[in-house]
Design a protein around this motif. Sequence first.
Motif, PDB file in Angstrom:
ATOM      1  N   ILE A   1       0.828  -1.260  -0.043  1.00 16.70           N
ATOM      2  CA  ILE A   1      -0.058   0.079   0.072  1.00 16.70           C
ATOM      3  C   ILE A   1       0.933   1.462   0.146  1.00 16.70           C
ATOM      4  O   ILE A   1       0.570   2.343  -0.626  1.00 16.70           O
ATOM      5  N   LEU A   2       1.952   1.152   0.745  1.00 15.64           N
ATOM      6  CA  LEU A   2       2.935   2.555   0.387  1.00 15.64           C
ATOM      7  C   LEU A   2       3.255   2.756  -1.053  1.00 15.64           C
ATOM      8  O   LEU A   2       3.457   3.690  -1.402  1.00 15.64           O
ATOM      9  N   GLN A   3       3.553   1.503  -1.427  1.00 19.15           N
ATOM     10  CA  GLN A   3       4.062   1.415  -2.877  1.00 19.15           C
ATOM     11  C   GLN A   3       2.946   2.278  -3.939  1.00 19.15           C
ATOM     12  O   GLN A   3       3.065   2.879  -4.708  1.00 19.15           O
ATOM     13  N   ALA A   4       1.680   1.709  -3.774  1.00 16.68           N
ATOM     14  CA  ALA A   4       0.687   2.218  -4.455  1.00 16.68           C
ATOM     15  C   ALA A   4       0.437   3.674  -3.966  1.00 16.68           C
ATOM     16  O   ALA A   4      -0.028   4.523  -5.034  1.00 16.68           O
ATOM     17  N   PHE A   5       0.456   4.027  -2.867  1.00 14.70           N
ATOM     18  CA  PHE A   5       0.326   5.568  -2.629  1.00 14.70           C
ATOM     19  C   PHE A   5       1.285   6.360  -3.292  1.00 14.70           C
ATOM     20  O   PHE A   5       1.316   7.513  -3.800  1.00 14.70           O
ATOM     21  N   GLU A   6       2.696   5.720  -3.321  1.00 12.15           N
ATOM     22  CA  GLU A   6       3.685   6.604  -4.151  1.00 12.15           C
ATOM     23  C   GLU A   6       3.380   6.713  -5.541  1.00 12.15           C
ATOM     24  O   GLU A   6       3.707   7.594  -6.202  1.00 12.15           O
ATOM     25  N   TYR A   7       2.671   5.702  -6.029  1.00  8.96           N
ATOM     26  CA  TYR A   7       2.612   5.721  -7.429  1.00  8.96           C
ATOM     27  C   TYR A   7       1.205   6.553  -7.775  1.00  8.96           C
ATOM     28  O   TYR A   7       1.197   7.332  -8.779  1.00  8.96           O
ATOM     29  N   GLU A   8       0.212   6.608  -6.812  1.00  7.20           N
ATOM     30  CA  GLU A   8      -0.628   7.525  -6.911  1.00  7.20           C
ATOM     31  C   GLU A   8      -0.403   9.000  -6.967  1.00  7.20           C
ATOM     32  O   GLU A   8      -0.771   9.867  -7.797  1.00  7.20           O
ATOM     33  N   LYS A   9       0.412   9.262  -6.036  1.00 12.94           N
ATOM     34  CA  LYS A   9       1.188  10.619  -6.030  1.00 12.94           C
ATOM     35  C   LYS A   9       1.995  11.103  -7.218  1.00 12.94           C
ATOM     36  O   LYS A   9       1.918  12.151  -7.772  1.00 12.94           O
ATOM     37  N   ARG A  10       2.816  10.012  -7.592  1.00 12.11           N
ATOM     38  CA  ARG A  10       3.779  10.285  -8.921  1.00 12.11           C
ATOM     39  C   ARG A  10       2.934  10.493 -10.053  1.00 12.11           C
ATOM     40  O   ARG A  10       3.310  11.476 -11.013  1.00 12.11           O
ATOM     41  N   GLU A  11       1.559  10.080 -10.274  1.00 19.07           N
ATOM     42  CA  GLU A  11       1.157  10.034 -11.372  1.00 19.07           C
ATOM     43  C   GLU A  11      -0.225  10.934 -11.402  1.00 19.07           C
ATOM     44  O   GLU A  11      -0.824  11.224 -12.170  1.00 19.07           O
ATOM     45  N   ASN A  12      -0.079  11.561 -10.171  1.00 18.08           N
ATOM     46  CA  ASN A  12      -1.393  12.542  -9.854  1.00 18.08           C
ATOM     47  C   ASN A  12      -2.629  11.692 -10.199  1.00 18.08           C
ATOM     48  O   ASN A  12      -3.455  12.485 -10.808  1.00 18.08           O
ATOM     49  N   ALA A  13      -2.737  10.692  -9.453  1.00 16.10           N
ATOM     50  CA  ALA A  13      -4.133   9.913  -9.695  1.00 16.10           C
ATOM     51  C   ALA A  13      -4.533   9.455  -8.434  1.00 16.10           C
ATOM     52  O   ALA A  13      -4.411   8.264  -8.222  1.00 16.10           O
ATOM     53  N   PRO A  14      -5.253  10.160  -7.680  1.00 20.12           N
ATOM     54  CA  PRO A  14      -5.694   9.998  -6.197  1.00 20.12           C
ATOM     55  C   PRO A  14      -6.866   8.828  -6.481  1.00 20.12           C
ATOM     56  O   PRO A  14      -7.392   8.842  -7.537  1.00 20.12           O
ATOM     57  N   LYS A  15      -6.559   7.866  -5.742  1.00 22.75           N
ATOM     58  CA  LYS A  15      -7.557   6.542  -5.689  1.00 22.75           C
ATOM     59  C   LYS A  15      -7.458   5.699  -6.719  1.00 22.75           C
ATOM     60  O   LYS A  15      -8.257   4.668  -6.914  1.00 22.75           O
ATOM     61  N   LYS A  16      -6.498   5.940  -7.625  1.00 24.27           N
ATOM     62  CA  LYS A  16      -6.194   5.027  -8.823  1.00 24.27           C
ATOM     63  C   LYS A  16      -5.933   3.448  -8.385  1.00 24.27           C
ATOM     64  O   LYS A  16      -6.373   2.619  -9.049  1.00 24.27           O
ATOM     65  N   LEU A  17      -5.343   3.217  -7.211  1.00 21.36           N
ATOM     66  CA  LEU A  17      -5.006   2.136  -6.859  1.00 21.36           C
ATOM     67  C   LEU A  17      -5.873   1.584  -5.440  1.00 21.36           C
ATOM     68  O   LEU A  17      -5.143   0.868  -4.677  1.00 21.36           O
ATOM     69  N   GLU A  18      -7.033   2.054  -5.531  1.00 21.71           N
ATOM     70  CA  GLU A  18      -7.933   1.705  -4.165  1.00 21.71           C
ATOM     71  C   GLU A  18      -8.058   0.292  -3.896  1.00 21.71           C
ATOM     72  O   GLU A  18      -8.196   0.023  -2.687  1.00 21.71           O
ATOM     73  N   GLU A  19      -7.932  -0.538  -4.810  1.00 17.61           N
ATOM     74  CA  GLU A  19      -8.232  -2.065  -4.485  1.00 17.61           C
ATOM     75  C   GLU A  19      -7.123  -2.446  -3.583  1.00 17.61           C
ATOM     76  O   GLU A  19      -7.488  -3.410  -3.131  1.00 17.61           O
ATOM     77  N   PHE A  20      -6.076  -1.917  -3.691  1.00 27.76           N
ATOM     78  CA  PHE A  20      -4.967  -2.621  -2.950  1.00 27.76           C
ATOM     79  C   PHE A  20      -5.122  -2.110  -1.622  1.00 27.76           C
ATOM     80  O   PHE A  20      -4.896  -2.942  -0.458  1.00 27.76           O
ATOM     81  N   PHE A  21      -5.579  -1.054  -1.035  1.00 32.22           N
ATOM     82  CA  PHE A  21      -6.075  -0.370   0.094  1.00 32.22           C
ATOM     83  C   PHE A  21      -7.200  -1.145   0.625  1.00 32.22           C
ATOM     84  O   PHE A  21      -7.242  -1.681   1.882  1.00 32.22           O
ATOM     85  N   THR A  22      -8.322  -1.544  -0.144  1.00 27.09           N
ATOM     86  CA  THR A  22      -9.583  -2.519   0.330  1.00 27.09           C
ATOM     87  C   THR A  22      -9.112  -3.792   0.648  1.00 27.09           C
ATOM     88  O   THR A  22      -9.572  -4.108   1.824  1.00 27.09           O
ATOM     89  N   ALA A  23      -8.315  -4.187  -0.095  1.00 31.66           N
ATOM     90  CA  ALA A  23      -7.834  -5.734   0.122  1.00 31.66           C
ATOM     91  C   ALA A  23      -6.968  -5.993   1.535  1.00 31.66           C
ATOM     92  O   ALA A  23      -6.889  -7.114   2.003  1.00 31.66           O
ATOM     93  N   THR A  24      -6.472  -4.738   1.921  1.00 29.82           N
ATOM     94  CA  THR A  24      -5.410  -4.994   3.123  1.00 29.82           C
ATOM     95  C   THR A  24      -5.971  -4.252   4.262  1.00 29.82           C
ATOM     96  O   THR A  24      -5.656  -4.704   5.263  1.00 29.82           O
ATOM     97  N   TYR A  25      -7.189  -3.551   4.141  1.00 27.57           N
ATOM     98  CA  TYR A  25      -7.546  -2.739   5.213  1.00 27.57           C
ATOM     99  C   TYR A  25      -8.065  -3.591   6.366  1.00 27.57           C
ATOM    100  O   TYR A  25      -8.507  -4.800   6.307  1.00 27.57           O
ATOM    101  N   GLY A  26      -7.612  -3.435   7.547  1.00 24.30           N
ATOM    102  CA  GLY A  26      -7.935  -4.246   8.735  1.00 24.30           C
ATOM    103  C   GLY A  26      -7.388  -5.273   9.065  1.00 24.30           C
ATOM    104  O   GLY A  26      -7.373  -6.147   9.997  1.00 24.30           O
ATOM    105  N   LYS A  27      -6.299  -5.725   8.165  1.00 19.40           N
ATOM    106  CA  LYS A  27      -5.845  -6.869   8.379  1.00 19.40           C
ATOM    107  C   LYS A  27      -4.240  -6.970   8.952  1.00 19.40           C
ATOM    108  O   LYS A  27      -3.627  -7.861   9.078  1.00 19.40           O
ATOM    109  N   PHE A  28      -3.770  -5.596   9.079  1.00 23.12           N
ATOM    110  CA  PHE A  28      -2.423  -5.283   9.917  1.00 23.12           C
ATOM    111  C   PHE A  28      -2.636  -5.781  11.496  1.00 23.12           C
ATOM    112  O   PHE A  28      -3.495  -5.520  12.055  1.00 23.12           O
ATOM    113  N   LYS A  29      -1.643  -6.712  11.942  1.00 19.36           N
ATOM    114  CA  LYS A  29      -1.771  -7.251  13.382  1.00 19.36           C
ATOM    115  C   LYS A  29      -0.815  -6.683  14.280  1.00 19.36           C
ATOM    116  O   LYS A  29      -1.185  -6.384  15.310  1.00 19.36           O
ATOM    117  N   HIS A  30       0.390  -6.378  13.877  1.00 14.90           N
ATOM    118  CA  HIS A  30       1.343  -5.844  14.655  1.00 14.90           C
ATOM    119  C   HIS A  30       1.112  -4.368  14.816  1.00 14.90           C
ATOM    120  O   HIS A  30       1.027  -3.694  13.911  1.00 14.90           O
TER     121      HIS A  30
END
Length: 198
Positions: free
Chosen positions: A144-173
């Motif tokens: 998701i960090l890489q996805a955010f970097e690409y969204e910023k680089r391409e000036n395309a907010p939310k373009k890679l939303e699927e990666f955030f949706t797929a991982t949301y709530g799954k972090f344990k540590h």
Amino acid sequence: MVLPVQNQKILEFLELVGRLKHVKRTGWIKCDIDDCESIAGHMYRMGMMTFLLTEENNPTKLDRFKCLQIALVHDLAECIVGDITPHCGVSPEEKHRREDEAMKTIAELTGIAGDRMYELYKEYENQSSPEANFAKDLDRYDMILQAFEYEKRENAPKKLEEFFTATYGKFKHPFIQGLAEELYRQRKEHINSAVNGD
């Protein structure tokens, strides 16, 4: 002078690993991201993140070196089978079979060192240790960090939303949960400023 057989095998192993420096990650290619990261680049940043574990943010006393080792081997099979994603039309069972076979091939090339790599790979696949769980968090967070970097680089907010949706709530540590919250905050600001034309 002819190299001993063992050295020949190690050289073959290193050439296989070297492929990961040049193989682009499939998920980004499918999202039409130009000049996207390699598999090795992904594993490298995961490895660097293990150094960020400290006495303060590692209350369960994870073995940092083991976390680093898992980060470096978790996608190693991809030097043989490629980066197979859920969008590639390969069943999870078949993906697992191919990767397991590839890891056995790699292990055979490197003897005792390979046995250790295979053991760590299986630990990650089975999520059978706290260190493997942490490496999974790193894998998702780097994505998701890489996805955010690409969204910023391409000036395309939310373009890679699927990666955030797929991982949301799954972090344990807790440490990675905190990093994810900061990433979400920054991404929300980026989206809002794009909407408002800032």
